[in-house]
Design a protein around this motif. Structure first.
Motif, PDB file in Angstrom:
ATOM      1  N   GLY A  46      10.728 120.910  68.472  1.00 13.39           N
ATOM      2  CA  GLY A  46      10.455 119.595  67.915  1.00 13.39           C
ATOM      3  C   GLY A  46      11.488 119.130  66.913  1.00 13.39           C
ATOM      4  O   GLY A  46      11.387 118.011  66.395  1.00 13.39           O
ATOM      5  N   GLY A  47      12.475 119.978  66.638  1.00 18.10           N
ATOM      6  CA  GLY A  47      13.576 119.586  65.767  1.00 18.10           C
ATOM      7  C   GLY A  47      13.303 119.706  64.291  1.00 18.10           C
ATOM      8  O   GLY A  47      13.951 119.030  63.487  1.00 18.10           O
ATOM      9  N   VAL A  48      12.339 120.567  63.905  1.00 19.34           N
ATOM     10  CA  VAL A  48      12.063 120.754  62.483  1.00 19.34           C
ATOM     11  C   VAL A  48      12.427 122.175  62.067  1.00 19.34           C
ATOM     12  O   VAL A  48      12.448 123.096  62.885  1.00 19.34           O
ATOM     13  N   ARG A  49      12.680 122.338  60.791  1.00 19.80           N
ATOM     14  CA  ARG A  49      12.990 123.666  60.256  1.00 19.80           C
ATOM     15  C   ARG A  49      11.693 124.450  60.101  1.00 19.80           C
ATOM     16  O   ARG A  49      10.697 123.934  59.591  1.00 19.80           O
ATOM     17  N   CYS A  50      11.715 125.684  60.528  1.00 20.12           N
ATOM     18  CA  CYS A  50      10.519 126.527  60.476  1.00 20.12           C
ATOM     19  C   CYS A  50      10.879 127.848  59.810  1.00 20.12           C
ATOM     20  O   CYS A  50      11.861 128.496  60.195  1.00 20.12           O
ATOM     21  N   ILE A  51      10.102 128.244  58.798  1.00 21.56           N
ATOM     22  CA  ILE A  51      10.362 129.501  58.103  1.00 21.56           C
ATOM     23  C   ILE A  51       9.140 130.402  58.198  1.00 21.56           C
ATOM     24  O   ILE A  51       7.998 129.937  58.351  1.00 21.56           O
ATOM     25  N   SER A  52       9.372 131.690  58.128  1.00 15.30           N
ATOM     26  CA  SER A  52       8.289 132.672  58.127  1.00 15.30           C
ATOM     27  C   SER A  52       7.956 133.045  56.691  1.00 15.30           C
ATOM     28  O   SER A  52       8.853 133.232  55.864  1.00 15.30           O
ATOM     29  N   VAL A  53       6.663 133.136  56.392  1.00 17.71           N
ATOM     30  CA  VAL A  53       6.244 133.513  55.043  1.00 17.71           C
ATOM     31  C   VAL A  53       5.368 134.764  55.134  1.00 17.71           C
ATOM     32  O   VAL A  53       4.541 134.885  56.034  1.00 17.71           O
ATOM     33  N   PRO A  54       5.557 135.704  54.197  1.00 18.07           N
ATOM     34  CA  PRO A  54       4.821 136.971  54.266  1.00 18.07           C
ATOM     35  C   PRO A  54       3.359 136.815  53.855  1.00 18.07           C
ATOM     36  O   PRO A  54       2.960 135.830  53.235  1.00 18.07           O
ATOM     37  N   MET A  55       2.570 137.827  54.229  1.00 14.36           N
ATOM     38  CA  MET A  55       1.143 137.863  53.923  1.00 14.36           C
ATOM     39  C   MET A  55       0.808 139.173  53.224  1.00 14.36           C
ATOM     40  O   MET A  55       1.521 140.163  53.360  1.00 14.36           O
ATOM     41  N   ASP A  56      -0.296 139.151  52.473  1.00  8.08           N
ATOM     42  CA  ASP A  56      -0.896 140.399  52.022  1.00  8.08           C
ATOM     43  C   ASP A  56      -2.310 140.443  52.594  1.00  8.08           C
ATOM     44  O   ASP A  56      -2.648 139.662  53.503  1.00  8.08           O
ATOM     45  N   ARG A  57      -3.162 141.300  52.073  1.00  7.40           N
ATOM     46  CA  ARG A  57      -4.497 141.442  52.642  1.00  7.40           C
ATOM     47  C   ARG A  57      -5.349 140.188  52.476  1.00  7.40           C
ATOM     48  O   ARG A  57      -6.315 139.991  53.199  1.00  7.40           O
ATOM     49  N   GLU A  58      -4.974 139.300  51.546  1.00  6.61           N
ATOM     50  CA  GLU A  58      -5.764 138.097  51.292  1.00  6.61           C
ATOM     51  C   GLU A  58      -5.240 136.868  52.019  1.00  6.61           C
ATOM     52  O   GLU A  58      -5.888 135.824  52.013  1.00  6.61           O
ATOM     53  N   GLY A  59      -4.070 136.976  52.625  1.00  2.00           N
ATOM     54  CA  GLY A  59      -3.513 135.848  53.350  1.00  2.00           C
ATOM     55  C   GLY A  59      -2.086 135.545  52.946  1.00  2.00           C
ATOM     56  O   GLY A  59      -1.378 136.401  52.379  1.00  2.00           O
ATOM     57  N   VAL A  60      -1.641 134.326  53.219  1.00  3.86           N
ATOM     58  CA  VAL A  60      -0.265 133.917  52.911  1.00  3.86           C
ATOM     59  C   VAL A  60      -0.023 133.958  51.403  1.00  3.86           C
ATOM     60  O   VAL A  60      -0.883 133.570  50.605  1.00  3.86           O
ATOM     61  N   LEU A  61       1.174 134.424  51.032  1.00  2.00           N
ATOM     62  CA  LEU A  61       1.543 134.484  49.614  1.00  2.00           C
ATOM     63  C   LEU A  61       1.995 133.099  49.142  1.00  2.00           C
ATOM     64  O   LEU A  61       3.015 132.581  49.611  1.00  2.00           O
ATOM     65  N   PRO A  62       1.277 132.483  48.208  1.00  6.84           N
ATOM     66  CA  PRO A  62       1.628 131.119  47.769  1.00  6.84           C
ATOM     67  C   PRO A  62       3.022 131.029  47.186  1.00  6.84           C
ATOM     68  O   PRO A  62       3.700 130.004  47.349  1.00  6.84           O
ATOM     69  N   GLU A  63       3.483 132.085  46.509  1.00  8.79           N
ATOM     70  CA  GLU A  63       4.801 132.014  45.872  1.00  8.79           C
ATOM     71  C   GLU A  63       5.945 131.950  46.882  1.00  8.79           C
ATOM     72  O   GLU A  63       7.086 131.638  46.528  1.00  8.79           O
ATOM     73  N   ALA A  64       5.656 132.245  48.153  1.00  6.00           N
ATOM     74  CA  ALA A  64       6.702 132.198  49.175  1.00  6.00           C
ATOM     75  C   ALA A  64       6.825 130.819  49.818  1.00  6.00           C
ATOM     76  O   ALA A  64       7.665 130.616  50.690  1.00  6.00           O
ATOM     77  N   LEU A  65       6.027 129.861  49.369  1.00  9.91           N
ATOM     78  CA  LEU A  65       5.975 128.562  50.031  1.00  9.91           C
ATOM     79  C   LEU A  65       6.906 127.518  49.429  1.00  9.91           C
ATOM     80  O   LEU A  65       6.935 126.384  49.923  1.00  9.91           O
ATOM     81  N   HIS A  66       7.642 127.852  48.391  1.00 13.83           N
ATOM     82  CA  HIS A  66       8.390 126.814  47.665  1.00 13.83           C
ATOM     83  C   HIS A  66       9.366 126.012  48.513  1.00 13.83           C
ATOM     84  O   HIS A  66       9.584 124.830  48.230  1.00 13.83           O
ATOM     85  N   PRO A  67       9.996 126.561  49.604  1.00 16.50           N
ATOM     86  CA  PRO A  67      10.895 125.680  50.370  1.00 16.50           C
ATOM     87  C   PRO A  67      10.157 124.762  51.332  1.00 16.50           C
ATOM     88  O   PRO A  67      10.770 123.880  51.925  1.00 16.50           O
TER      89      PRO A  67
END
Length: 456
Positions: free
Chosen positions: A206-227
């Motif tokens: 679709g022509g958009v930038r896509c990044i992978s963000v890590p998880m812990d046992r509770e789900g996606v790490l919010p601090e990894a979402l800044h970009p």
């Protein structure tokens, strides 16, 4: 008189077999140039075939120049180059088909579809609507289906949803692409890692930038979402780990969306088939600022061929959709939509899901019991057994993930390792861990599989 032993072969009609035999005799010189061929009737009687078979063979030979026809006289062999070694060509040997796996643990199966109910509702729809089914549809989908979905979400997902905010589409892939256009291609999309690899491909296409963000046992790490400005996640049932995003983490992620002006795409994948407890309320029900886009599909709960998915847009996004993308037509036929609307509103979907929960829970218990009884059970650790239609199997082995998958393939077992769903570095605890999809599993084949694994 020409005499051939004609046998029926798959894909080779009798007239072609006769054509090949006569052509081979001409090329080999056994039928000389100018030699008269038997009449069609005489040859048919001699070979005990129909006259039409002979006509077909002679017609092919005429078309290719091996014989000529003299009116009211008969057929004669043409002068073609003599090739002593020539013979009727044998059909090329079919390439060896790849070995079929004894057991496929890499995908999902669909069983016990309620055909009798579905077909009865289809007949009702045909009788009630007739030619009206051929008329153009509202681009969001028909009102009865959108209302039935809204009622279902209120009863089973604690969601207060207006039918006017629901958009129907043929599969989630189509809806993802609509979202890319709706939110803009200038956004960066974040997806869970590990995660469903197709999501990356759809966003990239679709022509958009896509990044992978890590998880812990509770789900996606919010601090990894800044970009990122958009987060795509499956909080009720993450695939492939089976984790459920905790209530606290959900609140953190909604706070991130509010503070950053971002959006969360809540993919409620497979939430109907958790066995440990009633599914947690959807994130959309916690959202008061219109930052969560809810998506779900009936392809998993009913059948993959029923390509009916939907998303719930916040008010401002639905307004934007109507203004900017309202020219799109609905991609699901009215016939299917009216049938599903009745299936939902009359309670058949709820009954189907309840039956399938019991059925899959029984199957899961059979699989777990077989694994715990096998002779090498001490080498296996079962994880996330309540994750729905799959669980994780940690194997105590010196083999690498690739070697373990190859070993399984040699034994007729098709399976994927958890590591194959990672884009980021793989933690050691997730190595030598297999994703076991048991929805379409055959119990007898499983016993054979376990016997094959006994040599690991």
């Amino acid at each position: 008189m020409l005499t051939y032993e004609l046998k029926k072969s798959p894909g080779v009609p009798l007239y072609e077999a006769l054509y090949r035999c006569i052509r081979a005799d001409i090329l080999a010189g056994r039928l000389q140039p100018g030699q008269k061929l038997p009449s069609k009737r005489a040859l048919a009687q001699n070979l005990k075939v129909s006259k039409i078979t002979v006509e077909g063979a002679y017609g092919q030979l005429l078309a290719e120049g091996y014989i000529r026809a003299a009116e009211k006289v008969g057929f004669f062999v043409e002068d073609v180059p003599f090739t002593p070694a020539a013979a009727a060509p044998c059909p090329a040997a079919a390439p060896a088909s790849p070995r079929q796996p004894l057991l496929d643990l890499s995908g999902s199966g669909t069983e016990r579809f309620p055909f009798s109910v579905w077909s009865r509702l289809q007949r009702e729809v045909m009788l009630d609507y007739g030619e009206k089914l051929l008329l153009p549809l509202p681009n969001q989908g028909i009102a009865p289906l959108r209302q039935a979905i809204a009622d279902h979400l209120a009863a089973f997902r604690a969601m207060t949803v207006k039918a006017d905010n629901i958009l129907i589409g043929a599969g989630t892939d189509f809806l993802y692409n609509l979202l890319i256009q709706l939110l803009g291609r200038d956004k960066t999309y974040a997806v869970e890692d590990p995660g469903y690899g197709k999501i990356h491909k759809i966003y990239a296409a679709g022509g958009v930038r896509c990044i992978s963000v890590p998880m812990d046992r509770e789900g996606v790490l919010p601090e990894a979402l800044h970009p990122a400005q958009v987060l795509h996640l499956s909080p009720a049932h993450h695939f492939p780990t089976g984790r459920v995003t905790s209530t606290g983490r959900r609140q953190q992620l909604i706070s991130w969306a509010n503070s950053s002006g971002g959006y969360i795409i809540e993919d409620d994948y497979d939430s109907e088939f958790r066995f440990d407890a009633h599914p947690q309320p959807a994130m959309q029900s916690l959202d008061s600022s219109g930052r969560v886009i809810y998506m779900n599909t009936f392809s998993r709960s009913l059948a993959p061929s029923i390509r009916i998915s939907y998303m719930v847009l916040p008010d401002h996004l639905m307004t934007r959709f109507r203004e900017n993308l309202g020219f799109y037509s609905c991609t699901v036929s009215s016939f299917e939509q009216y049938t599903l609307a009745r299936f939902l509103s009359r309670g058949y979907f709820e009954k189907h899901i309840n039956r399938m929960r019991k059925y899959y829970k029984m199957r899961r218990n059979q699989v777990l019991s077989a694994l715990r009884r096998c002779s090498f059970a001490d080498k296996l650790t079962i994880r996330e057994e309540d994750a729905g239609l799959h669980f994780l199997l940690k194997v105590d082995t010196p083999l690498s993930d690739d070697a373990l998958v190859r070993f399984c393939a040699e034994k007729g077992i098709l399976v994927r390792p958890l590591s194959s769903y990672y884009h980021l570095p793989i933690p050691e605890e997730d190595r030598r861990c297999l994703v076991i999809n048991y929805a379409g599993l055959n119990q007898q084949a499983l016993e054979q599989v376990l016997a094959a694994w006994d040599d690991a």
